[in-house]
Design a protein around this motif. Structure first.
Motif, mmCIF file in Angstrom:
data_model
loop_
_atom_site.group_PDB
_atom_site.id
_atom_site.type_symbol
_atom_site.label_atom_id
_atom_site.label_comp_id
_atom_site.label_asym_id
_atom_site.label_seq_id
_atom_site.Cartn_x
_atom_site.Cartn_y
_atom_site.Cartn_z
ATOM 1 N N ALA A 87 0.451 19.044 1.178
ATOM 2 C CA ALA A 87 1.521 17.730 0.634
ATOM 3 C C ALA A 87 2.703 18.600 0.117
ATOM 4 O O ALA A 87 2.746 19.365 -0.655
ATOM 5 C CB ALA A 87 0.946 17.068 -0.594
ATOM 6 N N ARG B 238 -1.057 4.010 -2.324
ATOM 7 C CA ARG B 238 -1.724 5.277 -1.899
ATOM 8 C C ARG B 238 -0.428 6.276 -1.504
ATOM 9 O O ARG B 238 0.504 6.019 -1.093
ATOM 10 C CB ARG B 238 -2.512 5.131 -0.554
ATOM 11 N N LEU B 239 -0.895 7.841 -1.431
ATOM 12 C CA LEU B 239 -0.166 8.627 -0.846
ATOM 13 C C LEU B 239 0.500 8.186 0.577
ATOM 14 O O LEU B 239 -0.301 7.372 1.394
ATOM 15 C CB LEU B 239 -1.031 9.927 -0.656
ATOM 16 N N ALA B 240 1.715 8.732 0.895
ATOM 17 C CA ALA B 240 1.950 8.355 2.410
ATOM 18 C C ALA B 240 1.089 8.765 3.331
ATOM 19 O O ALA B 240 0.472 9.779 3.191
ATOM 20 C CB ALA B 240 3.475 9.099 2.453
ATOM 21 N N PRO B 241 1.146 8.130 4.359
ATOM 22 C CA PRO B 241 -0.002 8.252 5.567
ATOM 23 C C PRO B 241 0.387 9.690 5.927
ATOM 24 O O PRO B 241 -0.572 10.547 6.430
ATOM 25 C CB PRO B 241 0.223 7.453 6.636
ATOM 26 N N ARG C 291 0.815 -1.182 -0.072
ATOM 27 C CA ARG C 291 0.078 -0.213 -0.011
ATOM 28 C C ARG C 291 0.876 1.242 0.104
ATOM 29 O O ARG C 291 0.486 2.322 -0.679
ATOM 30 C CB ARG C 291 -1.049 -0.248 1.188
ATOM 31 N N TYR C 292 1.875 1.224 0.539
ATOM 32 C CA TYR C 292 2.845 2.393 0.924
ATOM 33 C C TYR C 292 4.159 2.321 0.103
ATOM 34 O O TYR C 292 4.879 3.297 0.273
ATOM 35 C CB TYR C 292 3.003 2.622 2.277
ATOM 36 N N VAL D 167 0.825 12.407 4.437
ATOM 37 C CA VAL D 167 0.079 13.255 3.418
ATOM 38 C C VAL D 167 -1.187 13.443 3.881
ATOM 39 O O VAL D 167 -1.717 14.612 3.827
ATOM 40 C CB VAL D 167 0.160 12.718 2.108
ATOM 41 N N VAL D 168 -1.836 12.355 4.193
ATOM 42 C CA VAL D 168 -3.345 12.506 4.711
ATOM 43 C C VAL D 168 -3.862 12.661 6.064
ATOM 44 O O VAL D 168 -4.787 13.042 6.425
ATOM 45 C CB VAL D 168 -4.037 11.080 4.081
ATOM 46 N N LEU D 169 -2.734 12.304 6.965
ATOM 47 C CA LEU D 169 -2.899 12.371 8.380
ATOM 48 C C LEU D 169 -2.165 13.559 9.115
ATOM 49 O O LEU D 169 -1.011 13.802 8.733
ATOM 50 C CB LEU D 169 -2.199 10.992 9.038
ATOM 51 N N HIS D 170 -3.075 14.475 9.713
ATOM 52 C CA HIS D 170 -2.427 15.422 10.284
ATOM 53 C C HIS D 170 -2.930 15.401 11.851
ATOM 54 O O HIS D 170 -3.781 14.905 12.225
ATOM 55 C CB HIS D 170 -3.321 16.911 9.642
#
Lengths: 286, 286
Positions: free
Chosen positions: B228, B212-215, B25-26, B217-220
């Motif tokens: 990003a 998917r985008l690196a975590p 996934r990553y 990038v989506v997790l703040h």
């Protein structure tokens, strides 16, 4: 075999097996025996929203696991138009709880995940190349982002439950999108669709499996046909009142509650201005 | 231990365990070993969209099981503002495939579930009592219904995968909401948010786990902070091209595809008129 008492019904867990879970969900009905032993189905069927949390912290790696599950959900055209803000700071949770009309479980739960419909990332990628992203200005792309956020969040819910955690969605983040955005420092073109409390349920508070409308009401074959029969709604009103009695809640027919909830704009807890609030957050919604 | 080849990466399944799934996934990263053995997490992490189906029919009771899972998802204020139409008739699927620009998997899959944001039920309950349901005329209630439909559908996806079935969402139902509504005889205030093909995957077609985008990038954490980093996007562009190579697809950086997809209204496959189409379906979206 005697029928389970109502109390036993609302307290069923994944370990009780699908047959009992189906009975709790529909107060009726049965599923093929072939499904017994499917742990994931039992987990799905045993879902309940949890509104009483222990203060226990989450084990190391939990947040990353929930995000992995969320990112493993489908996303429209792989655009990944969602983000999530993980809030653990008590002062920040207190602001979010206030936005949500004082929901205590936001303060109790060690983690509040705020799920964003996030078009800001694509906007910034396009801008960095000097390209237009005018397609983001349409209702379609806001819909894509809302759906993306919901699919991701639901996977996180299932992952959390598989780890023995409880969750509850907090739609009330939409009561005041501007204040939520200010609290979380959201960029333009990102808005909080809903929050999600995550934590260990207080064992003493037995939250029941809530009955739903009969499957025949929501499932249509080939074409929609007609809407719900009054008799179906009446039966569900009864089932919900049984459930409320079991849970020590005030008994009120579902249809009374539901109709009151959508009577007019004032019944929407401030969300009657969502269009304007999203416009101000940079969503043009053409 | 040698690193898995790229081919092995994209072909991982739930049985390979979470470590390999995370890597697929990553293309990177690791999760706590404590998660090994959690079947539900492995199932979530192993998700891929399936676009090649065997004609095999679904076992008796499958549809009911998917609907049970869907109804077990959370729904805002228990309003249950979604419905689903199960389409198996080849002629009807052919119309839906045409709306979707000729997606062959809609014809192949034995079942197409069309998920509806459905405010018509509450409208009819209110009308039967002679009460107003003017609250349904707001963007807020359309948002509630879209989220309800998405949460329900995602539970059905997980249930399907737990039964060895594959699925793919069909956002292209929004290409022509009026034609979909006519084909499925939808009432006013119901619209098809997306479809979902369900069936047994063709084993010979190995669909990989899409990166998917690196975590990060989506997790703040606590607040959104910045968007990003260009380096994160560049790394993901590389990962996606590696994946495309493994899958025998044309290599194209994700950011090129994504920016083209949202360049302007014309890029939205007819969905630039979604606002008008929903207005015509009875959604006022105030």
């Amino acid at each position: 075999m005697t029928a389970p008492t109502p109390e036993a019904l609302s307290a069923v867990t994944a370990r009780d097996g699908l047959e009992k879970l189906v009975r709790a969900r529909y107060r009726n009905g049965a599923l093929p025996a072939a499904l017994q032993g499917n742990e994931t189905l039992a987990l799905l069927a045993a879902h309940r929203s949890v509104r009483a949390y222990k203060p226990d912290p989450l084990p190391e790696g939990t947040l990353e696991t929930l995000v992995l599950a969320a990112q493993s959900a489908a996303t429209s055209s792989n655009l990944q138009t969602w983000s999530v803000v993980a809030v653990a700071d008590p002062a920040r949770k207190a602001v979010l709880a206030e936005v949500a009309g004082g929901q205590k479980h936001i303060l109790q739960a060690p983690l509040m995940l705020v799920w964003l419909a996030d078009l800001s990332r694509l906007k910034s990628v396009a801008t960095a190349r000097g390209q237009s992203a005018e397609g983001l200005d349409y209702l379609e792309m806001a819909t894509v982002a809302i759906v993306d956020a919901a699919l991701a969040a639901q996977n996180a819910v299932i992952a959390a439950e598989s780890l023995g955690l409880g969750t509850v969605y907090i739609g009330a983040m939409r009561n005041d999108p501007a204040r939520v955005a200010a609290t979380l420092n959201l960029p333009s073109m990102a808005f909080a669709v809903f929050g999600l409390c995550v934590g260990y349920p207080v064992e003493e508070v037995v939250t029941g499996v809530k009955p739903r409308l009969a499957p025949s009401v929501v499932l249509h074959r080939e074409t929609y046909g007609q809407s719900a029969e009054p008799a179906d709604i009446a039966r569900y009103d009864e089932a919900m009142q049984d459930f409320q009695g079991e849970q020590g809640m005030r008994r009120q027919p579902w249809s009374d509650q539901a109709v009151a909830r959508v009577a007019d704009g004032k019944a929407l807890s401030g969300r009657d201005v969502l269009m304007q609030a999203l416009n101000e957050r940079g969503f043009r919604l053409r």
